[in-house]
Design a protein around this motif. Structure first.
Motif, PDB file in Angstrom:
ATOM      1  N   ASP A 104       0.842  -1.190   0.000  1.00 34.42           N
ATOM      2  CA  ASP A 104       0.000   0.000   0.000  1.00 34.42           C
ATOM      3  C   ASP A 104       0.881   1.246   0.000  1.00 34.42           C
ATOM      4  OD1 ASP A 104      -1.824   2.035   0.412  1.00 34.42           O
ATOM      5  OD2 ASP A 104      -2.697   1.178   2.226  1.00 34.42           O
ATOM      6  N   VAL A 105       0.947   1.947  -1.128  1.00 37.20           N
ATOM      7  CA  VAL A 105       1.816   3.114  -1.232  1.00 37.20           C
ATOM      8  C   VAL A 105       1.406   4.213  -0.251  1.00 37.20           C
ATOM      9  CG1 VAL A 105       0.462   4.132  -3.104  1.00 37.20           C
ATOM     10  CG2 VAL A 105       2.867   4.763  -2.826  1.00 37.20           C
ATOM     11  N   ARG A 106       0.136   4.320   0.060  1.00 37.66           N
ATOM     12  CA  ARG A 106      -0.306   5.367   0.992  1.00 37.66           C
ATOM     13  C   ARG A 106       0.251   5.145   2.397  1.00 37.66           C
ATOM     14  NH1 ARG A 106      -4.969   4.664  -2.297  1.00 37.66           N
ATOM     15  NH2 ARG A 106      -5.620   6.628  -3.303  1.00 37.66           N
ATOM     16  N   HIS A 107       0.499   3.901   2.741  1.00 37.85           N
ATOM     17  CA  HIS A 107       1.067   3.594   4.057  1.00 37.85           C
ATOM     18  C   HIS A 107       2.572   3.837   4.084  1.00 37.85           C
ATOM     19  CE1 HIS A 107       1.744   1.542   7.889  1.00 37.85           C
ATOM     20  NE2 HIS A 107       2.732   0.891   7.300  1.00 37.85           N
ATOM     21  N   TRP A 108       3.268   3.409   3.033  1.00 34.57           N
ATOM     22  CA  TRP A 108       4.735   3.423   3.057  1.00 34.57           C
ATOM     23  C   TRP A 108       5.339   4.721   2.541  1.00 34.57           C
ATOM     24  CZ3 TRP A 108       6.614  -0.227   5.987  1.00 34.57           C
ATOM     25  CH2 TRP A 108       5.890  -1.412   6.147  1.00 34.57           C
ATOM     26  N   VAL A 168       6.349   2.194  -8.595  1.00 38.72           N
ATOM     27  CA  VAL A 168       6.265   0.903  -7.919  1.00 38.72           C
ATOM     28  C   VAL A 168       7.592   0.163  -7.908  1.00 38.72           C
ATOM     29  CG1 VAL A 168       5.632  -0.524  -9.923  1.00 38.72           C
ATOM     30  CG2 VAL A 168       4.728  -1.094  -7.644  1.00 38.72           C
ATOM     31  N   PHE A 169       8.530   0.581  -8.733  1.00 36.93           N
ATOM     32  CA  PHE A 169       9.845  -0.054  -8.713  1.00 36.93           C
ATOM     33  C   PHE A 169      10.673   0.375  -7.503  1.00 36.93           C
ATOM     34  CE2 PHE A 169       8.821  -0.641 -13.207  1.00 36.93           C
ATOM     35  CZ  PHE A 169       9.111  -1.990 -13.344  1.00 36.93           C
ATOM     36  N   ASP A 170      10.235   1.394  -6.777  1.00 38.91           N
ATOM     37  CA  ASP A 170      10.946   1.729  -5.533  1.00 38.91           C
ATOM     38  C   ASP A 170      10.905   0.546  -4.571  1.00 38.91           C
ATOM     39  OD1 ASP A 170      12.185   3.965  -3.737  1.00 38.91           O
ATOM     40  OD2 ASP A 170      10.604   3.043  -2.530  1.00 38.91           O
ATOM     41  N   PRO A 171       9.740  -0.085  -4.317  1.00 35.43           N
ATOM     42  CA  PRO A 171       9.771  -1.342  -3.557  1.00 35.43           C
ATOM     43  C   PRO A 171      10.148  -2.538  -4.425  1.00 35.43           C
ATOM     44  CG  PRO A 171       7.507  -0.734  -4.030  1.00 35.43           C
ATOM     45  CD  PRO A 171       8.364   0.426  -4.473  1.00 35.43           C
ATOM     46  N   GLY A 172       9.740  -2.529  -5.702  1.00 33.26           N
ATOM     47  CA  GLY A 172      10.023  -3.670  -6.555  1.00 33.26           C
ATOM     48  C   GLY A 172      11.500  -3.943  -6.716  1.00 33.26           C
ATOM     49  N   ILE A 173      12.311  -2.897  -6.671  1.00 29.76           N
ATOM     50  CA  ILE A 173      13.749  -3.089  -6.809  1.00 29.76           C
ATOM     51  C   ILE A 173      14.319  -3.863  -5.616  1.00 29.76           C
ATOM     52  CG2 ILE A 173      14.669  -1.015  -5.666  1.00 29.76           C
ATOM     53  CD1 ILE A 173      16.444  -0.630  -8.167  1.00 29.76           C
ATOM     54  N   ALA A 220       5.000   7.955 -13.164  1.00 32.01           N
ATOM     55  CA  ALA A 220       5.661   6.704 -12.811  1.00 32.01           C
ATOM     56  C   ALA A 220       4.608   5.617 -12.613  1.00 32.01           C
ATOM     57  CB  ALA A 220       6.502   6.866 -11.548  1.00 32.01           C
ATOM     58  N   PRO A 221       4.964   4.357 -12.825  1.00 33.78           N
ATOM     59  CA  PRO A 221       3.966   3.277 -12.763  1.00 33.78           C
ATOM     60  C   PRO A 221       3.537   2.930 -11.351  1.00 33.78           C
ATOM     61  CG  PRO A 221       6.131   2.363 -13.191  1.00 33.78           C
ATOM     62  CD  PRO A 221       6.286   3.858 -13.262  1.00 33.78           C
ATOM     63  N   ILE A 222       2.293   2.484 -11.234  1.00 34.98           N
ATOM     64  CA  ILE A 222       1.752   2.022  -9.957  1.00 34.98           C
ATOM     65  C   ILE A 222       1.756   0.497  -9.878  1.00 34.98           C
ATOM     66  CG2 ILE A 222      -0.691   1.882 -10.659  1.00 34.98           C
ATOM     67  CD1 ILE A 222      -1.340   3.260  -7.940  1.00 34.98           C
ATOM     68  N   ARG A 269      -1.155  -0.961  -5.011  1.00 29.67           N
ATOM     69  CA  ARG A 269      -2.554  -0.688  -4.656  1.00 29.67           C
ATOM     70  C   ARG A 269      -3.110  -1.678  -3.648  1.00 29.67           C
ATOM     71  NH1 ARG A 269      -4.072  -0.613 -10.985  1.00 29.67           N
ATOM     72  NH2 ARG A 269      -2.832  -2.506 -10.715  1.00 29.67           N
ATOM     73  N   GLN A 270      -2.277  -2.502  -3.056  1.00 28.73           N
ATOM     74  CA  GLN A 270      -2.771  -3.527  -2.132  1.00 28.73           C
ATOM     75  C   GLN A 270      -3.007  -2.945  -0.745  1.00 28.73           C
ATOM     76  OE1 GLN A 270      -1.913  -7.614  -2.549  1.00 28.73           O
ATOM     77  NE2 GLN A 270      -1.008  -7.790  -0.514  1.00 28.73           N
ATOM     78  N   THR A 271      -4.178  -3.156  -0.218  1.00 27.43           N
ATOM     79  CA  THR A 271      -4.480  -2.766   1.159  1.00 27.43           C
ATOM     80  C   THR A 271      -4.566  -4.019   2.017  1.00 27.43           C
ATOM     81  OG1 THR A 271      -6.842  -2.796   0.659  1.00 27.43           O
ATOM     82  CG2 THR A 271      -5.698  -0.689   0.429  1.00 27.43           C
ATOM     83  N   GLY A 272      -4.671  -3.831   3.331  1.00 31.24           N
ATOM     84  CA  GLY A 272      -4.690  -4.994   4.220  1.00 31.24           C
ATOM     85  C   GLY A 272      -3.303  -5.599   4.337  1.00 31.24           C
ATOM     86  N   PRO A 273      -3.222  -6.914   4.531  1.00 35.57           N
ATOM     87  CA  PRO A 273      -1.911  -7.574   4.639  1.00 35.57           C
ATOM     88  C   PRO A 273      -1.066  -7.304   3.394  1.00 35.57           C
ATOM     89  CG  PRO A 273      -3.652  -9.068   5.313  1.00 35.57           C
ATOM     90  CD  PRO A 273      -4.337  -7.871   4.711  1.00 35.57           C
ATOM     91  N   GLN A 274       0.218  -7.038   3.612  1.00 36.45           N
ATOM     92  CA  GLN A 274       1.138  -6.756   2.521  1.00 36.45           C
ATOM     93  C   GLN A 274       1.838  -8.047   2.078  1.00 36.45           C
ATOM     94  OE1 GLN A 274       1.486  -2.693   2.029  1.00 36.45           O
ATOM     95  NE2 GLN A 274      -0.455  -3.709   2.431  1.00 36.45           N
ATOM     96  N   THR A 275       2.250  -8.076   0.824  1.00 37.58           N
ATOM     97  CA  THR A 275       2.830  -9.293   0.259  1.00 37.58           C
ATOM     98  C   THR A 275       4.219  -9.006  -0.287  1.00 37.58           C
ATOM     99  OG1 THR A 275       0.630 -10.050  -0.406  1.00 37.58           O
ATOM    100  CG2 THR A 275       2.506 -11.155  -1.412  1.00 37.58           C
ATOM    101  N   TRP A 276       5.222  -9.705   0.274  1.00 38.73           N
ATOM    102  CA  TRP A 276       6.600  -9.606  -0.219  1.00 38.73           C
ATOM    103  C   TRP A 276       7.169 -11.020  -0.290  1.00 38.73           C
ATOM    104  CZ3 TRP A 276       5.721  -6.358   4.340  1.00 38.73           C
ATOM    105  CH2 TRP A 276       5.410  -5.025   4.015  1.00 38.73           C
ATOM    106  N   ASP A 277       6.823 -11.739  -1.336  1.00 38.01           N
ATOM    107  CA  ASP A 277       7.149 -13.167  -1.433  1.00 38.01           C
ATOM    108  C   ASP A 277       7.949 -13.476  -2.695  1.00 38.01           C
ATOM    109  OD1 ASP A 277       5.598 -13.453   0.832  1.00 38.01           O
ATOM    110  OD2 ASP A 277       3.853 -14.257  -0.242  1.00 38.01           O
TER     111      ASP A 277
END
Length: 308
Positions: free
Chosen positions: A147-151, A166-171, A200-202, A223-231
């Motif tokens: 969730d970009v609004r949180h981070w 979105v590549f800021d976390p994607g990287i 920039a892309p979302i 755009r993910q809200t609730g639990p975050q996914t980094w797998d």
């Protein structure tokens, strides 16, 4: 050896959330100054920018750049020309050419340059790398959704050219995969979703292939809200190897092997101290190269506007 006298440039969210505590937790380095347009810190010398810091006469040995990547090249260049060791927050720069130019300049100046990838310091990354070196990898899938609004609340720079979106976390995911994969890989397809009002892309969907034909896919979404996914899920002939929670947890063949607290930034500063004391640099830019390729091959899709 005497303690490294460090200055932070850019006292924003990431510096306060991670860098200050990590510096305090490490021997061999001490914070003596900050340079920030809109922030000050008690107990250290404070300046509005790096030029004022370098001209002040305050004795520092190294600079940690925590500013947005746009404009960071001139800051890093100034520090290197002044003979200071430099630590770069990720991503290391806004373009490929500029980070390689900084690498050459650091070598010419005889100082250390550290392009950091904090996710590589997560607890499960090195064990996963060693394990995969002994297994036959069949495929890799990355799911990195948050969730970009949180981070990144109110951080407009991240939506501008050079901010990566979105590549800021994607990287971060790419920094792990480039570390744990036993062979190199390259991008073959890229679909990028741009909000109608942003540069920039979302979201991004990527396809890679290794030299031996291993398929790698990645899905990034802000755009993910609730639990975050980094797998990161790696299928091998011997069974699945899964890194979750940004690389801090490792599951092998379905069994939990590592579950550890966040020590990423503490490990980064420990490594920086060793680089400076050893007269070395660490400048692996491969995650940024993959992001640049994603923009070069990217099919652009316009999606709904985004407002913070």
């Amino acid at each position: 050896m005497s303690s490294i006298r460090l200055a932070i440039v850019g006292l924003g969210k990431i510096a306060r959330d991670q860098h200050l505590q990590a510096i305090a937790a490490n021997d061999g380095i001490e914070l003596v100054a900050v340079a920030s347009r809109n922030a000050r810190l008690d107990g250290v010398h404070c300046f509005t920018d790096i030029d004022a810091l370098l001209a002040s006469g305050v004795e520092i040995d190294a600079v940690s750049l925590c500013t947005p990547p746009q404009g960071r090249f001139e800051q890093a260049r100034a520090a290197l020309l002044a003979g200071k060791h430099v630590m770069l927050e990720k991503p290391p720069g806004a373009t490929i050419a500029e980070v390689f130019a900084l690498d050459r300049l650091a070598s010419q100046q005889g100082v250390s340059l550290f392009a950091t990838w904090h996710s590589r310091e997560a607890a499960a990354v090195e064990p996963a790398r060693k394990l995969l070196a002994e297994r036959k990898v069949k495929s890799v899938h990355v799911e990195w959704k948050e969730d970009v609004r949180h981070w990144h609340p109110g951080q407009d720079w991240i939506w501008e050219p050079g901010g990566l979106g979105v590549f800021d976390p994607g990287i971060n995911a790419l920094s792990i995969v480039t570390r744990i994969m036993p062979e190199s890989f390259h991008l073959t397809a890229s679909d990028l979703s741009f909000p109608a009002n942003r540069a920039a892309p979302i979201a991004a969907d990527l396809e890679f292939r290794s030299a031996s034909g291993i398929a790698l896919t990645a899905a990034f979404d802000w755009r993910q809200t609730g639990p975050q996914t980094w797998d990161i899920r790696v299928e091998t002939e011997e069974g699945p190897v899964v890194l979750t929670h940004g690389g801090s947890r490792l599951f092998v063949d379905g069994d939990a092997q590592i579950v550890e607290e966040d020590r990423e930034y503490r490990n980064l500063y420990k490594h920086f101290v060793s680089l400076v004391n050893g007269g070395q640099s660490d400048t692996d830019f491969s995650p940024l190269v993959h992001v640049a390729d994603a923009f070069m091959l990217g099919r652009r899709h316009v999606v709904e506007t985004f407002e913070d």
